[in-house]
Write a protein that holds these residues in place. Structure first.
Motif, PDB file in Angstrom:
ATOM      1  N   CYS A  12       0.871  -1.180   0.000  1.00 55.15           N
ATOM      2  CA  CYS A  12       0.000   0.000   0.000  1.00 55.15           C
ATOM      3  C   CYS A  12       0.912   1.236   0.000  1.00 55.15           C
ATOM      4  O   CYS A  12       2.131   1.108   0.143  1.00 55.15           O
ATOM      5  CB  CYS A  12      -0.877  -0.007   1.245  1.00 55.15           C
ATOM      6  SG  CYS A  12       0.093   0.010   2.747  1.00 55.15           S
ATOM      7  N   PHE A  13       0.285   2.401  -0.106  1.00 57.83           N
ATOM      8  CA  PHE A  13       1.054   3.650  -0.155  1.00 57.83           C
ATOM      9  C   PHE A  13       2.003   3.792   1.048  1.00 57.83           C
ATOM     10  O   PHE A  13       3.192   4.097   0.893  1.00 57.83           O
ATOM     11  CB  PHE A  13       0.064   4.837  -0.208  1.00 57.83           C
ATOM     12  CG  PHE A  13       0.584   6.097   0.397  1.00 57.83           C
ATOM     13  CD1 PHE A  13       1.494   6.890  -0.304  1.00 57.83           C
ATOM     14  CD2 PHE A  13       0.213   6.492   1.686  1.00 57.83           C
ATOM     15  CE1 PHE A  13       1.991   8.055   0.266  1.00 57.83           C
ATOM     16  CE2 PHE A  13       0.703   7.646   2.262  1.00 57.83           C
ATOM     17  CZ  PHE A  13       1.596   8.428   1.548  1.00 57.83           C
ATOM     18  N   GLY A  14       1.473   3.516   2.249  1.00 58.65           N
ATOM     19  CA  GLY A  14       2.254   3.738   3.477  1.00 58.65           C
ATOM     20  C   GLY A  14       3.441   2.796   3.596  1.00 58.65           C
ATOM     21  O   GLY A  14       4.530   3.199   4.018  1.00 58.65           O
ATOM     22  N   VAL A  15       3.232   1.526   3.220  1.00 60.13           N
ATOM     23  CA  VAL A  15       4.322   0.543   3.325  1.00 60.13           C
ATOM     24  C   VAL A  15       5.377   0.834   2.258  1.00 60.13           C
ATOM     25  O   VAL A  15       6.583   0.792   2.524  1.00 60.13           O
ATOM     26  CB  VAL A  15       3.773  -0.897   3.215  1.00 60.13           C
ATOM     27  CG1 VAL A  15       4.905  -1.899   3.107  1.00 60.13           C
ATOM     28  CG2 VAL A  15       2.909  -1.234   4.424  1.00 60.13           C
ATOM     29  N   CYS A 192      -8.314   3.633   6.762  1.00 62.45           N
ATOM     30  CA  CYS A 192      -7.607   3.838   5.496  1.00 62.45           C
ATOM     31  C   CYS A 192      -8.238   2.893   4.465  1.00 62.45           C
ATOM     32  O   CYS A 192      -8.524   1.735   4.785  1.00 62.45           O
ATOM     33  CB  CYS A 192      -6.136   3.518   5.704  1.00 62.45           C
ATOM     34  SG  CYS A 192      -5.282   3.127   4.198  1.00 62.45           S
TER      35      CYS A 192
HETATM   36  S1  SF4 Z   1      -2.647   3.365   6.983  1.00 67.56           S
HETATM   37 FE1  SF4 Z   1      -1.701   1.355   6.858  1.00 67.56          FE
HETATM   38  S2  SF4 Z   1      -2.812   0.339   5.176  1.00 67.56           S
HETATM   39 FE2  SF4 Z   1      -3.192   2.542   4.988  1.00 67.56          FE
HETATM   40  S3  SF4 Z   1      -1.637   3.315   3.580  1.00 67.56           S
HETATM   41 FE3  SF4 Z   1      -0.861   3.589   5.669  1.00 67.56          FE
HETATM   42  S4  SF4 Z   1       0.323   1.745   6.062  1.00 67.56           S
HETATM   43 FE4  SF4 Z   1      -0.971   1.278   4.301  1.00 67.56          FE
END
Ligand code: SF4
Length: 279
Positions: A12-15, A192
Protein backbone atom coordinates in the motif's frame (compact mmCIF):
# COMPACT_ATOMS: atom_id res chain seq x y z
CA UNK A 1 -2.54 -20.29 -19.39
CA UNK A 2 -3.50 -16.67 -18.84
CA UNK A 3 -2.56 -14.54 -15.81
CA UNK A 4 -4.69 -11.69 -14.48
CA UNK A 5 -3.44 -9.40 -11.71
CA UNK A 6 -5.72 -7.69 -9.19
CA UNK A 7 -6.00 -3.90 -9.56
CA UNK A 8 -4.74 -3.28 -6.04
CA UNK A 9 -2.13 -5.80 -5.02
CA UNK A 10 1.02 -5.67 -2.91
CA UNK A 11 2.46 -2.70 -1.02
CA UNK A 12 0.00 0.00 0.00
CA UNK A 13 1.05 3.65 -0.16
CA UNK A 14 2.25 3.74 3.48
CA UNK A 15 4.32 0.54 3.33
CA UNK A 16 5.86 1.48 -0.04
CA UNK A 17 6.85 4.88 1.35
CA UNK A 18 8.29 3.34 4.53
CA UNK A 19 10.25 0.67 2.67
CA UNK A 20 11.68 3.21 0.22
CA UNK A 21 12.72 5.52 3.04
CA UNK A 22 14.37 2.62 4.92
CA UNK A 23 16.25 1.45 1.82
CA UNK A 24 17.43 4.96 1.06
CA UNK A 25 18.77 5.34 4.62
CA UNK A 26 20.53 1.95 4.45
CA UNK A 27 22.24 2.96 1.23
CA UNK A 28 23.50 6.14 2.88
CA UNK A 29 25.22 4.32 5.77
CA UNK A 30 27.96 1.74 5.97
CA UNK A 31 27.31 0.53 9.51
CA UNK A 32 23.63 -0.24 9.09
CA UNK A 33 20.60 0.96 11.04
CA UNK A 34 18.35 -0.49 13.72
CA UNK A 35 14.63 -1.13 13.25
CA UNK A 36 12.28 -1.21 16.21
CA UNK A 37 10.31 -4.39 15.42
CA UNK A 38 10.23 -6.17 12.02
CA UNK A 39 9.84 -3.60 9.23
CA UNK A 40 7.02 -5.59 7.63
CA UNK A 41 5.46 -9.05 7.81
CA UNK A 42 7.42 -10.45 4.91
CA UNK A 43 10.50 -12.44 5.77
CA UNK A 44 11.97 -12.32 2.24
CA UNK A 45 11.81 -8.52 2.19
CA UNK A 46 13.13 -8.22 5.76
CA UNK A 47 16.04 -10.52 4.98
CA UNK A 48 16.90 -8.47 1.87
CA UNK A 49 17.07 -5.37 4.10
CA UNK A 50 19.03 -7.24 6.76
CA UNK A 51 21.60 -8.24 4.15
CA UNK A 52 22.02 -4.51 3.46
CA UNK A 53 22.64 -3.76 7.16
CA UNK A 54 19.27 -3.59 8.91
CA UNK A 55 19.35 -4.81 12.50
CA UNK A 56 15.95 -5.63 14.00
CA UNK A 57 15.50 -5.18 17.76
CA UNK A 58 12.43 -5.26 19.98
CA UNK A 59 13.50 -2.70 22.60
CA UNK A 60 14.97 0.76 22.37
CA UNK A 61 17.35 -0.36 25.14
CA UNK A 62 18.98 -2.74 22.65
CA UNK A 63 20.20 0.24 20.58
CA UNK A 64 23.45 2.00 21.53
CA UNK A 65 23.54 5.82 21.77
CA UNK A 66 24.38 7.79 18.63
CA UNK A 67 22.92 5.08 16.39
CA UNK A 68 19.83 5.46 14.18
CA UNK A 69 16.48 3.73 14.53
CA UNK A 70 13.76 3.25 11.96
CA UNK A 71 10.22 3.66 13.22
CA UNK A 72 8.10 1.45 10.98
CA UNK A 73 4.87 2.41 9.20
CA UNK A 74 2.64 1.27 12.13
CA UNK A 75 4.04 4.10 14.25
CA UNK A 76 4.91 4.19 17.96
CA UNK A 77 3.91 6.12 21.06
CA UNK A 78 5.33 9.52 21.99
CA UNK A 79 7.59 8.03 24.70
CA UNK A 80 9.74 6.32 22.05
CA UNK A 81 10.58 9.72 20.51
CA UNK A 82 11.34 11.15 23.96
CA UNK A 83 13.50 8.18 25.03
CA UNK A 84 15.37 8.23 21.69
CA UNK A 85 16.14 11.91 22.11
CA UNK A 86 17.35 11.36 25.69
CA UNK A 87 19.60 8.50 24.55
CA UNK A 88 20.96 10.42 21.57
CA UNK A 89 19.40 8.00 19.08
CA UNK A 90 18.56 9.47 15.69
CA UNK A 91 14.96 8.65 14.62
CA UNK A 92 14.14 7.83 11.01
CA UNK A 93 10.40 8.11 11.12
CA UNK A 94 8.59 6.10 8.41
CA UNK A 95 5.22 6.15 10.21
CA UNK A 96 2.44 6.22 7.60
CA UNK A 97 0.98 9.76 7.38
CA UNK A 98 -2.51 8.30 7.91
CA UNK A 99 -1.35 6.82 11.24
CA UNK A 100 0.42 10.07 12.15
CA UNK A 101 -2.90 11.85 11.74
CA UNK A 102 -4.45 9.55 14.37
CA UNK A 103 -1.55 10.34 16.73
CA UNK A 104 -2.24 14.08 16.44
CA UNK A 105 -5.97 13.60 17.00
CA UNK A 106 -5.30 11.45 20.10
CA UNK A 107 -2.81 13.99 21.48
CA UNK A 108 -4.92 17.05 20.72
CA UNK A 109 -8.20 15.73 22.11
CA UNK A 110 -6.57 14.09 25.11
CA UNK A 111 -4.96 17.46 25.97
CA UNK A 112 -8.39 19.10 25.70
CA UNK A 113 -9.74 16.71 28.32
CA UNK A 114 -11.44 14.19 26.01
CA UNK A 115 -11.21 10.49 26.80
CA UNK A 116 -9.96 8.65 23.69
CA UNK A 117 -11.77 5.53 22.47
CA UNK A 118 -9.94 3.42 19.88
CA UNK A 119 -11.64 0.75 17.79
CA UNK A 120 -9.01 -1.89 17.11
CA UNK A 121 -6.92 -4.74 18.39
CA UNK A 122 -5.22 -3.79 21.69
CA UNK A 123 -2.21 -5.98 20.84
CA UNK A 124 -1.65 -4.52 17.37
CA UNK A 125 1.44 -2.26 17.17
CA UNK A 126 -0.60 0.50 15.52
CA UNK A 127 -3.09 0.59 18.41
CA UNK A 128 -0.33 0.37 21.03
CA UNK A 129 1.28 3.37 19.26
CA UNK A 130 -1.97 5.40 19.22
CA UNK A 131 -2.47 4.73 22.93
CA UNK A 132 1.00 6.14 23.46
CA UNK A 133 -0.23 9.59 22.31
CA UNK A 134 -2.95 9.88 24.95
CA UNK A 135 -1.11 8.91 28.14
CA UNK A 136 -1.71 5.17 27.62
CA UNK A 137 -5.21 5.90 28.83
CA UNK A 138 -7.37 5.04 25.80
CA UNK A 139 -10.39 2.78 25.97
CA UNK A 140 -9.76 0.09 23.33
CA UNK A 141 -12.63 -1.93 21.92
CA UNK A 142 -12.72 -4.50 19.15
CA UNK A 143 -16.42 -5.37 18.89
CA UNK A 144 -19.81 -3.69 19.19
CA UNK A 145 -20.77 -5.84 22.18
CA UNK A 146 -17.80 -4.64 24.22
CA UNK A 147 -19.50 -1.23 24.55
CA UNK A 148 -21.99 -2.79 26.98
CA UNK A 149 -19.15 -3.72 29.34
CA UNK A 150 -17.71 -0.17 29.39
CA UNK A 151 -18.12 2.13 32.32
CA UNK A 152 -18.93 5.31 30.33
CA UNK A 153 -19.94 8.61 31.86
CA UNK A 154 -22.60 10.41 29.79
CA UNK A 155 -21.34 13.77 31.11
CA UNK A 156 -17.70 13.26 30.10
CA UNK A 157 -16.15 14.21 26.74
CA UNK A 158 -15.03 11.41 24.42
CA UNK A 159 -13.25 11.21 21.08
CA UNK A 160 -13.48 8.08 18.92
CA UNK A 161 -10.75 7.05 16.45
CA UNK A 162 -10.13 3.73 14.74
CA UNK A 163 -7.25 1.50 13.75
CA UNK A 164 -6.71 2.18 10.04
CA UNK A 165 -7.60 -1.35 8.93
CA UNK A 166 -10.95 -1.88 10.66
CA UNK A 167 -14.15 -2.56 8.80
CA UNK A 168 -16.37 0.46 7.97
CA UNK A 169 -19.59 -1.35 8.95
CA UNK A 170 -18.15 -2.03 12.41
CA UNK A 171 -17.11 1.62 12.72
CA UNK A 172 -20.59 2.83 11.74
CA UNK A 173 -22.39 0.50 14.13
CA UNK A 174 -20.12 1.59 17.02
CA UNK A 175 -20.73 5.27 16.16
CA UNK A 176 -24.47 4.66 16.25
CA UNK A 177 -24.36 2.88 19.61
CA UNK A 178 -22.04 5.40 21.26
CA UNK A 179 -24.21 8.31 20.01
CA UNK A 180 -27.11 6.83 21.94
CA UNK A 181 -25.10 6.51 25.16
CA UNK A 182 -22.99 9.66 25.21
CA UNK A 183 -23.85 13.37 25.01
CA UNK A 184 -20.45 14.76 24.06
CA UNK A 185 -18.49 12.62 21.64
CA UNK A 186 -16.40 13.54 18.60
CA UNK A 187 -16.15 10.88 15.88
CA UNK A 188 -13.05 10.70 13.69
CA UNK A 189 -13.22 8.15 10.92
CA UNK A 190 -9.53 7.24 10.56
CA UNK A 191 -10.00 4.12 8.43
CA UNK A 192 -7.61 3.84 5.50
CA UNK A 193 -9.17 2.60 2.26
CA UNK A 194 -6.09 0.61 1.12
CA UNK A 195 -7.15 -2.62 2.82
CA UNK A 196 -10.72 -2.40 1.61
CA UNK A 197 -9.63 -1.68 -1.97
CA UNK A 198 -7.30 -4.70 -1.90
CA UNK A 199 -10.09 -6.96 -0.65
CA UNK A 200 -12.60 -5.61 -3.17
CA UNK A 201 -10.17 -6.11 -6.11
CA UNK A 202 -9.36 -9.67 -4.96
CA UNK A 203 -13.06 -10.52 -4.75
CA UNK A 204 -13.85 -9.07 -8.18
CA UNK A 205 -10.90 -10.85 -9.81
CA UNK A 206 -11.84 -14.17 -8.18
CA UNK A 207 -15.12 -14.05 -10.11
CA UNK A 208 -13.28 -13.79 -13.46
CA UNK A 209 -10.65 -16.54 -13.08
CA UNK A 210 -10.39 -20.33 -12.61
CA UNK A 211 -8.13 -20.12 -9.56
CA UNK A 212 -6.37 -17.51 -7.45
CA UNK A 213 -2.84 -17.23 -6.13
CA UNK A 214 -2.48 -15.03 -3.06
CA UNK A 215 1.11 -14.02 -2.32
CA UNK A 216 2.08 -12.91 1.16
CA UNK A 217 3.57 -13.73 4.52
CA UNK A 218 2.00 -16.62 6.44
CA UNK A 219 1.77 -14.32 9.48
CA UNK A 220 0.34 -11.35 7.61
CA UNK A 221 -3.27 -10.94 8.72
CA UNK A 222 -4.28 -8.86 5.67
CA UNK A 223 -2.88 -11.61 3.39
CA UNK A 224 -4.86 -14.28 5.24
CA UNK A 225 -8.03 -12.18 4.85
CA UNK A 226 -7.43 -12.06 1.08
CA UNK A 227 -6.96 -15.84 1.04
CA UNK A 228 -10.30 -16.35 2.81
CA UNK A 229 -12.13 -13.98 0.46
CA UNK A 230 -10.74 -15.69 -2.68
CA UNK A 231 -11.22 -19.19 -1.27
CA UNK A 232 -14.93 -18.48 -0.84
CA UNK A 233 -15.17 -18.04 -4.63
CA UNK A 234 -12.51 -20.15 -6.42
CA UNK A 235 -9.73 -22.67 -5.60
CA UNK A 236 -6.98 -20.56 -4.01
CA UNK A 237 -3.28 -21.13 -3.38
CA UNK A 238 -1.55 -19.13 -0.65
CA UNK A 239 2.20 -18.79 -1.20
CA UNK A 240 5.05 -16.68 0.11
CA UNK A 241 7.18 -17.03 -3.04
CA UNK A 242 7.12 -18.73 -6.45
CA UNK A 243 8.96 -21.72 -4.97
CA UNK A 244 5.82 -22.84 -3.20
CA UNK A 245 3.76 -23.10 -6.41
CA UNK A 246 2.76 -26.58 -7.54
CA UNK A 247 3.12 -26.72 -11.35
CA UNK A 248 0.96 -29.84 -11.73
CA UNK A 249 -1.88 -28.27 -9.76
CA UNK A 250 -1.67 -24.99 -11.73
CA UNK A 251 -1.76 -26.82 -15.06
CA UNK A 252 -5.38 -27.76 -14.32
CA UNK A 253 -6.47 -24.12 -14.74
CA UNK A 254 -6.68 -21.82 -17.75
CA UNK A 255 -7.07 -18.37 -16.25
CA UNK A 256 -5.10 -17.66 -13.08
CA UNK A 257 -5.67 -14.60 -10.91
CA UNK A 258 -2.90 -13.12 -8.78
CA UNK A 259 -3.14 -10.83 -5.79
CA UNK A 260 -0.84 -10.02 -2.88
CA UNK A 261 -1.00 -8.73 0.68
CA UNK A 262 -0.02 -5.17 1.59
CA UNK A 263 3.43 -6.29 2.75
CA UNK A 264 4.40 -8.21 -0.38
CA UNK A 265 7.12 -6.49 -2.44
CA UNK A 266 6.72 -6.03 -6.20
CA UNK A 267 9.75 -8.21 -7.00
CA UNK A 268 8.13 -11.26 -5.38
CA UNK A 269 4.87 -10.66 -7.30
CA UNK A 270 6.81 -10.30 -10.58
CA UNK A 271 8.68 -13.56 -9.94
CA UNK A 272 5.39 -15.41 -9.43
CA UNK A 273 3.86 -13.95 -12.60
CA UNK A 274 6.95 -14.75 -14.69
CA UNK A 275 6.97 -18.27 -13.32
CA UNK A 276 3.30 -18.93 -14.19
CA UNK A 277 3.76 -17.45 -17.66
CA UNK A 278 6.72 -19.76 -18.23
CA UNK A 279 4.67 -22.90 -17.54
S1 SF4 B 1 -2.65 3.37 6.98
FE1 SF4 B 1 -1.70 1.36 6.86
S2 SF4 B 1 -2.81 0.34 5.18
FE2 SF4 B 1 -3.19 2.54 4.99
S3 SF4 B 1 -1.64 3.32 3.58
FE3 SF4 B 1 -0.86 3.59 5.67
S4 SF4 B 1 0.32 1.75 6.06
FE4 SF4 B 1 -0.97 1.28 4.30
Amino acid sequence: MKVKIANNAGFCFGVKRAMNMAWHELEERENGIYALGPLIHNKQAVSKYEDRGLKTVNELNDIPSNESVIIRSHGVGEDIYIQSKNKGINVIDTTCPFVKKIHSIAKEYSAKGYKIIVIGDKDHPEVIGINGWCNEDAIIIKTLDEIDQLNLDANEKYCLVSQTTINLDLYNSIVEKLSERLNDIVFKNTICSATKERQFSAKELSKEVDCMIVIGGKHSSNTQKLVNICRGIVPTFAVETKDELDINELKKFNIIGVTAGASTPDWIITEVINFIESI
